[in-house]
Each structure stands twice: as C-alpha cells, then as structure tokens.
Design a protein around this motif. Structure first.
Motif, PDB file in Angstrom:
ATOM      1  N   LEU A   1      97.790  32.191  74.325  1.00  0.00           N
ATOM      2  CA  LEU A   1      97.754  31.962  72.643  1.00  0.00           C
ATOM      3  C   LEU A   1      97.286  30.554  72.338  1.00  0.00           C
ATOM      4  CD1 LEU A   1      99.912  33.637  69.886  1.00  0.00           C
ATOM      5  CD2 LEU A   1      99.349  30.972  69.826  1.00  0.00           C
ATOM      6  N   MET A   2      96.266  30.416  71.760  1.00  0.00           N
ATOM      7  CA  MET A   2      95.814  29.086  71.256  1.00  0.00           C
ATOM      8  C   MET A   2      95.796  28.917  69.840  1.00  0.00           C
ATOM      9  SD  MET A   2      92.277  27.020  72.336  1.00  0.00           S
ATOM     10  CE  MET A   2      92.613  26.743  73.757  1.00  0.00           C
ATOM     11  N   HIS A   3      96.073  27.941  69.004  1.00  0.00           N
ATOM     12  CA  HIS A   3      96.423  27.734  67.733  1.00  0.00           C
ATOM     13  C   HIS A   3      96.044  26.264  67.316  1.00  0.00           C
ATOM     14  CE1 HIS A   3     100.396  25.945  67.158  1.00  0.00           C
ATOM     15  NE2 HIS A   3     100.576  26.563  68.385  1.00  0.00           N
ATOM     16  N   ALA A   4      95.568  26.087  66.048  1.00  0.00           N
ATOM     17  CA  ALA A   4      95.414  24.711  65.451  1.00  0.00           C
ATOM     18  C   ALA A   4      95.407  24.877  64.102  1.00  0.00           C
ATOM     19  CB  ALA A   4      94.097  24.250  65.768  1.00  0.00           C
ATOM     20  N   GLU A   5      95.941  23.604  63.597  1.00  0.00           N
ATOM     21  CA  GLU A   5      95.889  23.439  62.074  1.00  0.00           C
ATOM     22  C   GLU A   5      95.417  22.098  61.808  1.00  0.00           C
ATOM     23  OE1 GLU A   5      99.179  23.152  58.308  1.00  0.00           O
ATOM     24  OE2 GLU A   5     100.009  23.739  60.199  1.00  0.00           O
ATOM     25  N   ARG A   6      94.753  22.054  60.786  1.00  0.00           N
ATOM     26  CA  ARG A   6      93.947  20.543  60.482  1.00  0.00           C
ATOM     27  C   ARG A   6      95.055  19.577  60.357  1.00  0.00           C
ATOM     28  NH1 ARG A   6      88.688  20.784  61.039  1.00  0.00           N
ATOM     29  NH2 ARG A   6      87.866  22.734  60.186  1.00  0.00           N
ATOM     30  N   GLY A   7      94.690  18.573  61.485  1.00  0.00           N
ATOM     31  CA  GLY A   7      95.710  17.146  61.286  1.00  0.00           C
ATOM     32  C   GLY A   7      96.782  17.431  62.545  1.00  0.00           C
ATOM     33  N   LYS A   8      96.902  18.541  62.951  1.00  0.00           N
ATOM     34  CA  LYS A   8      98.193  18.945  64.077  1.00  0.00           C
ATOM     35  C   LYS A   8      97.762  19.218  65.122  1.00  0.00           C
ATOM     36  CE  LYS A   8     101.105  20.018  60.007  1.00  0.00           C
ATOM     37  NZ  LYS A   8     102.080  20.812  59.517  1.00  0.00           N
ATOM     38  N   GLY A   9      96.511  18.869  65.576  1.00  0.00           N
ATOM     39  CA  GLY A   9      96.174  19.294  67.042  1.00  0.00           C
ATOM     40  C   GLY A   9      95.887  20.694  67.396  1.00  0.00           C
TER      41      GLY A   9
END
Length: 319
Positions: A191-199
C-alpha cells in the motif's frame, strides 16, 4: 466489556474494537454517553509509521460531525483502500468471478462494482457533499471543493487472469489539484499513499524516486507496447534503457519507490492516473501528460524520477 474487545483512546474519545480481524469497524463513544450519530471507522491494530487513522485526523464532535479537512479525507482514503483490497482479494481467490464486457470492450466484474459501491457509500456517509467520480458508476457532483476519484480495480485484465498486480486507486482532488492519493496492491501486500507536503509512504516507510540521471541502465515501464511507435522502442534501447511491461499502477509504484526510472501510458482515463501526480511528486519525481502539461486528465501520462523525464518524453513523442 466482552473479553474479545479492546479499548483505545483516540482524540479524547473512548473507542472499542474487536481483535478478531486485522482491519475492524468500530463505533466511537464518549466515556459515559453514546454519540447521537455514531461514526463507523476502519483501523489497523498495528499501524505502520506514517499512517494515521481517520479517527486521528478527523477531530470528532457531538452529533457525529467530523472535521472538514484534507488530512481527514486523506486518512479515510487510506482506510477505504485497505477495505477495498479485502473485497478484491475475496473475489480474486474464487472461481465464481463472472466477467462482462463494457461498451468500450474492457472487462468488468462483480468485484469492480462491489468495491466502488462500498467506497461511494462510505464517502457519502462521512462527506455527503463531496463530489465523486468512479470508473463503474460515473460522476456525482457535490458542493464542496473536494472530489474523490476512484478506480476500484486498476488492471482488471490482470485481475481476471490471476495476475496479482491489480490495484485499488483512490485520489482526492481539491479545487482542481490532486492533494492525496492511494495505490493499494492487495495481492502483492503493498500500500502506497501520499498527501501534499507529507511525503510518499510505502507500507509505512517513506520512499523516494531513484537518483539515476542517464537513460543508460534506466528502467522504463509500459502498460502495453501496442501504442508505441517502433522508433521510440529502438531509440530507448539504443540509449541503454531497459523496457519492461510492468504497467498500470504497479509501474507507478515502482517509479515512486526508486525501483524504476519512468513509466509511459499512451491511453488512459482520469481515474487511471488520478493518484499518480501527488504520489510521484511527493516521492521527489515528476508527472505530466505526454505534451508536458501537469495534467492527469489528458488521456495519457508519464511519470519519472525527474532527471530522465525530458529525455524519455522526447523519445516517446516521436512519430
């Protein structure tokens, strides 16, 4: 309290959940007063670093209202992707899967529809005024600045042929910009996830694109090669690049985690690529359409580690 229940304190709220399953729905309670509108969430008993639950991101209030924030939605997206993966794996492991053809000739299964219906229902419960675009049931227009974009099973052809590289894709768009995204590969346990500014995070560990600057030895992914101009293939190979058809969301995951340098898709829909801009960029890479625009809705896309982006783009645009 029954012996099979555990208690945790999340954001000042007493929560009970069963130990029987890894990802379990639970209902939020106050210490001495049940909420007038309980909120049902999904959490992991052992969350890896970099992952927060929707309960942690969304500060609850009486009446079942949660904080209207980007991070709360992003956390919910991760939880929904995990649950979508459980549904997908149930269908993936059965011989009862029926496959139909849509008008465009692409396959669709009960799993595609069940997953999208589940995600739609959960989003509608938590954020009923948000917009929603899904591959199987189209678009619902809301009144907030947020839109959810979902591909319930990316790589349905792989899914129906027993190839474990299919994925559940969820993206969150805020005022036209993708601000959070999830790639879940349930049968590969990634599972890969990202949020702007949080890596960008893969199974709880922050990941980055590769630092390779030359095409010589670079791995370039393709979902398929039918759309490629023969000269593009020859020129990439002449430059020393290694071309592999590890495509769909799996290829983007490889680029974001530094296992490949680029992936090229000549023919796509918005829901195929929606999570990719934030995932690739938060990993330090670059995502554009094939005309170089920062756009996931242009019918095609290229993601790279950034250093080889222009070189690959120039070659694949010939012909």
């Amino acid at each position: 309290m029954p012996a099979d229940l555990r208690t945790i304190n999340t954001a000042g709220v007493l929560c009970h959940f069963a130990q029987a399953t890894r990802y379990t729905q639970f209902t939020l309670h106050e210490q001495n007063q049940k909420w007038s509108t309980p909120i049902v969430l999904v959490v992991s008993e052992e969350l890896p670093p970099g992952v927060i639950t929707h309960a942690q991101a969304a500060q609850p209030h009486k009446g079942g209202i949660v904080e209207d924030s980007r991070s709360a939605r992003a956390a919910l997206g991760v939880e929904l992707a995990r649950s979508a993966g459980e549904i997908a794996r149930r269908w993936f492991d059965t011989s009862a899967l029926a496959v139909e053809s849509k008008q465009d000739g692409s396959p669709v299964t009960q799993a595609d529809r069940e997953i999208e219906q589940y995600i739609r229902a959960q989003v509608a419960e938590h954020y009923p005024d948000d917009s929603f675009l899904g591959e199987e049931f189209g678009e619902t227009t809301g009144t907030t600045q947020y839109r959810w974009i979902v591909d319930p099973i990316d790589g349905t052809k792989s899914f129906v042929h027993g190839v474990p590289l299919y994925a559940n894709l969820i993206a969150l768009e805020e005022e036209g910009t993708i601000v959070a995204g999830v790639i879940n590969l349930p049968s590969a346990d990634v599972l890969m996830h990202a949020e702007r500014g949080k890596g960008c995070w893969k199974n709880g560990k922050q990941v980055h694109v590769s630092d390779k600057t030359e095409l010589d030895g670079a791995y370039v992914m393709a979902t398929w090669l039918e759309d490629w101009h023969p000269d593009s293939i020859v020129d990439l190979q002449s430059a020393g690049a290694v071309i592999r058809t590890w495509g769909d969301a799996y290829g983007y995951m490889m680029v974001a985690s530094g296992q490949a340098e680029a992936i090229v898709d000549y023919t796509t829909q918005a829901y195929d690529l929606a999570p990719m801009p934030v995932i690739i960029e938060e990993a330090g890479g670059m995502f554009t359409s094939l005309d170089g625009a920062r756009d996931f809705n242009g019918g095609n896309g290229i993601a790279s580690n950034g250093a080889v982006h222009d070189s690959v783009l120039k070659i694949v645009n010939q012909g």
